[in-house]
Design an enzyme around this catalytic site. Sequence first.
Site, mmCIF file in Angstrom:
data_model
loop_
_atom_site.group_PDB
_atom_site.id
_atom_site.type_symbol
_atom_site.label_atom_id
_atom_site.label_comp_id
_atom_site.label_asym_id
_atom_site.label_seq_id
_atom_site.Cartn_x
_atom_site.Cartn_y
_atom_site.Cartn_z
ATOM 1 N N ASP A 96 0.779 -1.103 -0.112
ATOM 2 C CA ASP A 96 -0.160 -0.292 -0.233
ATOM 3 C C ASP A 96 0.830 1.355 -0.076
ATOM 4 O O ASP A 96 1.829 1.417 0.752
ATOM 5 C CB ASP A 96 -0.879 0.180 1.124
ATOM 6 C CG ASP A 96 -1.960 0.933 1.190
ATOM 7 O OD1 ASP A 96 -2.849 0.840 0.323
ATOM 8 O OD2 ASP A 96 -1.973 1.796 2.133
ATOM 9 N N GLU B 260 2.002 -0.495 -4.992
ATOM 10 C CA GLU B 260 0.813 0.265 -5.326
ATOM 11 C C GLU B 260 1.773 1.708 -5.317
ATOM 12 O O GLU B 260 2.008 2.448 -4.283
ATOM 13 C CB GLU B 260 -0.240 0.497 -4.241
ATOM 14 C CG GLU B 260 -1.190 1.546 -4.864
ATOM 15 C CD GLU B 260 -1.907 2.436 -3.520
ATOM 16 O OE1 GLU B 260 -2.892 2.911 -3.980
ATOM 17 O OE2 GLU B 260 -1.403 2.381 -2.343
#
Length: 562
Positions: A223, A285
């Site tokens: 993330d 990401e």
Amino acid sequence: MTSEPLTKRADHPLTAPGHEWWRSAVIYQVYPRSFADSDGDGIGDLPGITARLPHLVELGVDALWLSPFYRSPQADAGYDVSDYRAVDPVFGDLADADALVARAHELGLRVIVDIVPNHTSDEHDWFQAALAAGPGSEQRARYLFRDGLGEHGELPPNRWRSVFGGPAWTRVAEADGSPGQWYLHLFDVKQPDLDWTNPQVHEEFVSVLRFWLDHGVDGFRIDVAHGLVKAEGLPDWEHEPEMLEGTDSRFSRPPYWDQPGVHDIYREWHQVVAQYAGDRVLVAEAWVTPAARIADYVRPDELHQSFNFPYLVTAWEGPALREVITESLEAMGSVGAPATWVLSNHDVLRHVTRFGFEAGTALPNGIGLADSQPNHEVGLRRARAATMLMLALPGSCYLYQGEELGLPEHTTLPDDVRQDPTWARSSHEHRGRDGCRVPMPWAGDSPSFGFGPSHNAWLPQPSSWAGLALDAQRTVPGSTYETYRGALRLRREHRLGEGELSWVDGYPEQVVALRNDDVLVLANTGRTTVPLPDGAQPLLTSVPVDLSAGLPADVTVWLPAR
Ligand code: GLC
């Protein structure tokens, strides 16, 4: 006429000799809150996912990526983790996670889990200890606490803004109740950023990686991978942050995105994962552009893949698509990494909805009742064509749950049910991401469309979704679902994920014409029908159409290449 192939993986000097599964895999994103609810509380859970795994096998994907299911106060739908080694009771327990991984492996599916290293929840033990221990303590040094500016420290340390809106700093009360230091949170106030210059933070995350690797997961989606390291001294930056800004040459880079120091973290993680058998994968990401900067994240000793957000944001226009595909293949090829492709996820407007607006329309962050509405029919037709183009490309593709049903964004959600922190933090300026997170419709005639055994659904489903439910499309020739299945089957049979792409000349500019090994792919992004090669017998079209007059607008066809 075809051009030189753009991907010569086999003879690239940096390419690993093996054929690791992730180089060509199709990976399906499961958003646990919204996939399947086993207990009827209206929130999806791990047993619900396990029970639905045969759907992924039937669809024909290789792996699933699970958004966070860890213990969390759910201030950002689980991206605010209070215990990285525990399952939140709303989703089940550790035994349910083990059962999910075991069942997936039995069915031949790999499992990637999310890891959230940029910030913890404010309810994490570390943050609670930091609050209690006070300024200058070892506990505070795991986060980014700073004294405020101004005579009494009443002003934030700098003008950084949160991605969700508002200032990125919040002031705490010290143990004696007096106004105290400030802490950094690039996202919600309940998501304090960790300080990645602190060795304890490194050790902790290596240990968390090992914990889940030992539980059998096949990899991690990282993330906000581009955000962990902040520029030294936290230099001031006053602009509103965008996730995909900063590395584009049109902007200067904010001091919290894509800083060179992040790469040391990924070299460390590469070593950890490499100690485990089975080609475990790390995917970033990283909202970074252009492709050449993404390639830095997937150098041979760093991560294995990075999401291709420049591709996701490309309009349905031939020249732009050719350019981004070429750039992506060249940039990733230059470091021996596979290109990746993605059109939807839990943070963006679903692609059926994006393509339902004219190309070039500036789209809001979330759509509500009062906003201009997409043309659903056009959007779905283009989305299916775009998906068939994507699934023809070499490399790895990411699908987001529900796109195989052609789900649009819920664009008329009542504002009072919104849960994305973006809505409140932006003082109701940006509606945020709830519209792409609405629970899945499995059965048109059942309560909550088969999402769970009750009527409960944490976000209401539009009544029009009855006709989009899986049971309304399964075995129906030409349905969106059967088209996805057909494309995934052909992708596998023709080994398109491992193939080589060449551009094919002789078509109008608005037609994306390419050859991937023995398949010719034509995607017509224009407004008019274009002629097809004589005697062409399609392998598959993105929508059921008559091709006798040529390839109509907004249709993709796969043909045997001659
Ligand atoms: C990532 C996630 C998003 C989350 C944010 C903060 O962008 O995909 O859903 O809100 O990070 O963790």
